[in-house]
Write an enzyme that holds these catalytic residues in place. Structure first.
Site, PDB file in Angstrom:
ATOM      1  N   GLY A  59      -6.523 -12.580   0.282  1.00 57.28           N
ATOM      2  CA  GLY A  59      -7.925 -12.458   0.667  1.00 57.28           C
ATOM      3  C   GLY A  59      -8.304 -11.039   1.042  1.00 57.28           C
ATOM      4  CB  CYS A  60      -6.702  -8.565   3.260  1.00 58.07           C
ATOM      5  SG  CYS A  60      -6.815  -9.577   4.749  1.00 58.07           S
ATOM      6  CB  THR A  61      -5.519  -7.730  -1.973  1.00 60.38           C
ATOM      7  OG1 THR A  61      -4.358  -7.461  -1.166  1.00 60.38           O
ATOM      8  CG2 THR A  61      -5.475  -6.882  -3.238  1.00 60.38           C
ATOM      9  CB  ALA A  64      -9.331  -3.925   0.221  1.00 58.78           C
TER      10      ALA A  64
END
Length: 169
Positions: A59-61, A64
């Site tokens: 999710g964070c990738t 970003a």
């Protein structure tokens, strides 16, 4: 002036930033090892400040990379994108390099800035995913929280920037 001071005092005691509050200041290390302060941007640029749980997780990738893919649009809207997590500056350096992230990632290893902003946890365990849109004067204009919809943070941020840029034009 006293209204501003009262609002800042309330913010300090309540521990949660709300729309209309002055964004709490901070100075943290970047992925390059330099120190960046929120005040570096006051009077110059709006800031899209996004808190995310952890480098290199799916999710964070996705979040970003979505900010990366729209970075020029944010710059054209007069804003700087800044990501904050509790990962180390070295972890941020690897994450930014691997995904060609052109924006600043800050390391809040002790979670002090996350706590000052009142970023909630998801399920009481995971650090939350919250985006704050801060205008050039340092006032929070919009807050968006959606832990399981990381890409929506970009659309929300752009919509808010465009709305307050139209109001100034």
């Amino acid at each position: 002036m006293s209204t501003d001071n009262n609002k800042q005092a309330r913010q300090a005691t309540k521990g949660k930033v709300e729309v209309g509050d002055r964004a709490p200041g901070f100075t943290l290390p970047t992925q390059a090892g330099t120190q960046v302060s929120l005040s570096d941007f006051t009077g110059k640029k709006a800031v899209v400040l996004y808190f995310y749980p952890k480098d290199d997780t799916p999710g964070c990738t996705a979040e970003a990379c979505a900010f990366r893919d729209s970075y020029e649009v944010f710059k054209d809207a007069g804003a700087e994108v800044i990501g904050i997590s509790s990962d180390s500056a070295e972890s941020h350096k690897q994450f930014a390099g691997k995904h060609r992230l052109p924006f600043i990632l800050l390391s809040d290893t002790d979670g002090a800035v996350r706590k000052r902003y009142g970023v909630p946890t998801a399920f009481g365990l995971l650090p939350g995913r919250v985006t704050y849109i801060i205008d050039k004067e340092g006032i929070v204009r919009h807050i968006f929280s959606a832990h399981f919809a990381p890409e929506k943070h970009i659309a929300e941020a752009l919509k808010t920037l465009h709305s307050f840029n139209e109001g100034q034009g």
